[in-house]
Motif scaffolding. Sequence first.
Motif, PDB file in Angstrom:
ATOM      1  N   LYS A 258      54.358  33.301   9.244  1.00 40.47           N
ATOM      2  CA  LYS A 258      53.282  34.144   9.773  1.00 40.47           C
ATOM      3  C   LYS A 258      52.318  33.358  10.659  1.00 40.47           C
ATOM      4  CE  LYS A 258      54.413  37.995   7.762  1.00 40.47           C
ATOM      5  NZ  LYS A 258      55.412  38.680   8.587  1.00 40.47           N
ATOM      6  N   ASP A 259      52.188  32.052  10.375  1.00 43.50           N
ATOM      7  CA  ASP A 259      51.232  31.246  11.144  1.00 43.50           C
ATOM      8  C   ASP A 259      51.931  30.276  12.093  1.00 43.50           C
ATOM      9  OD1 ASP A 259      52.327  29.614   9.278  1.00 43.50           O
ATOM     10  OD2 ASP A 259      50.449  28.616   8.719  1.00 43.50           O
ATOM     11  N   LEU A 261      53.665  28.879  15.571  1.00 41.32           N
ATOM     12  CA  LEU A 261      53.255  28.966  16.974  1.00 41.32           C
ATOM     13  C   LEU A 261      54.501  28.967  17.857  1.00 41.32           C
ATOM     14  CD1 LEU A 261      50.372  26.303  16.982  1.00 41.32           C
ATOM     15  CD2 LEU A 261      50.137  28.788  16.804  1.00 41.32           C
ATOM     16  N   ARG A 281      51.563  35.007  17.530  1.00 44.64           N
ATOM     17  CA  ARG A 281      52.144  33.657  17.453  1.00 44.64           C
ATOM     18  C   ARG A 281      52.592  33.144  18.826  1.00 44.64           C
ATOM     19  NH1 ARG A 281      55.986  35.460  12.515  1.00 44.64           N
ATOM     20  NH2 ARG A 281      55.776  37.388  13.689  1.00 44.64           N
TER      21      ARG A 281
END
Lengths: 309, 144
Positions: A258-259, A261, A281
């Motif tokens: 979810k986090d 990049l 993202r």
Amino acid sequence: MIKKLVNPLDLSIQEYQHLFETGKTIYESPQNFTQLANSKILATLFYEPSTRTRMSFESAMFRLGGKVLSMADTSSSSVAKGESLADTIKTISNYVDIIVIRHPKDGSAEVAVKYSSVPVINAGDGAHHHPTQTLTDLFTLYMYRGKVSNNSFGFCGDLKYGRTVHSLITTLARYPEVNYYLISPEELQLPQHIKNSVLEVNPKATFNETSQMEEVLPNLDVLYMTRIQRERFFNEDDYLRLKDTFILDKNKVNMMKKDALIMHPLPRVSEITYEVDDDPRAIYFEQAKLGMYIRMALISLMLGLNTNR
Amino acid sequence: MSDSELKVEKITRGIVIDHIKVGNGLKIFNKLNLGELGKAIALLINVPSSKMGRKDIIKISDVLDLDLAMLVLIDPDITLDYIDEGKVIKKIKLELPNTVRGLLKCRNARCITSAESYLESIFYLVDSSSRTYCCHYCDEFLKV
């Protein structure tokens, strides 16, 4: 004062950190730096096509209050008359305070440094180095994560010829706890000498190689997508066969953390579908913007300007 | 004529380039331009050797100050005997130089040295065991 940036390893980790902090300061309050390079002139010598890198440098210089002389088309310059790179650099360095050069031949920036009387920044020399892209990539990580270390990086696409990938991978080796996931077709795998360079600096580095991006997407903190570059192939058939090997779409992005990049040096061709752009993202356009601010910091540093204001 | 019948006098002063791999003797002779040196020189080709089976030898008389360090790039096994007053005063096994200027050519077609002919090639030794050098400009590896 730093006189050259040819190879991303020309800068120490401390100098990178200093640039990140300066870049962040400029990013947060650009109004304080609009006169910093007043009376200074930057030359952009581009021997091969570029849009974002050249404009990013030129915009950076304008935003510092400096001026720009640009040679963007070699067909209408002394180069077309057969002038050597050495003579061009010797002459241009009389006119300006700093030179930015992009050239199709590997090692050309090192030649520019040899013959220049002013600082030189390599904006891409063939398939060799592209240090300000690396600077941009690391600065983006710094801005989003506050640090470069402790990340699992996936590099996807042309890992054989991609200079941005080579530069970033070798520079990341200097940071602790970095894991590499290498996603490419067999023909475009990362060259062994790049792996060796990493292992020399960081013997604990591990390389996980795959040709199936779905296998590794859930593990990644950062996915660095690259384009398969037509200009790096001698054979057009090879390019056409490989160009669409990896396409990042919404379904694949959903497999990621979810986090995580998603970065890309741009330009994009078909390797990331447009629907991905709206995902939080996907930060590649912000990455391009941050590239301009870190170039402002770099130009300031190489011109010896005082950014402590 | 058998090998044992071919005799070349010892030199009393000069340099003996020994243990040259068969076939490299003439190459080294030409590379050093020894025909133009104006000294007595013997080029022995395919002579018997207890260590190598066969070898080439070059004897150069009356010269002790030739720079021969780069010969190791042509032949890694050669030795140099410096002779004065009939005695060997110095015996050298050549080692690969750390930097080689102007002698090697980069094989990377994209290297700037392929486009700008005035540039002197510069190579740095990166691994002596595999005899590998690295181009100063483009970082391409070259085995010698």
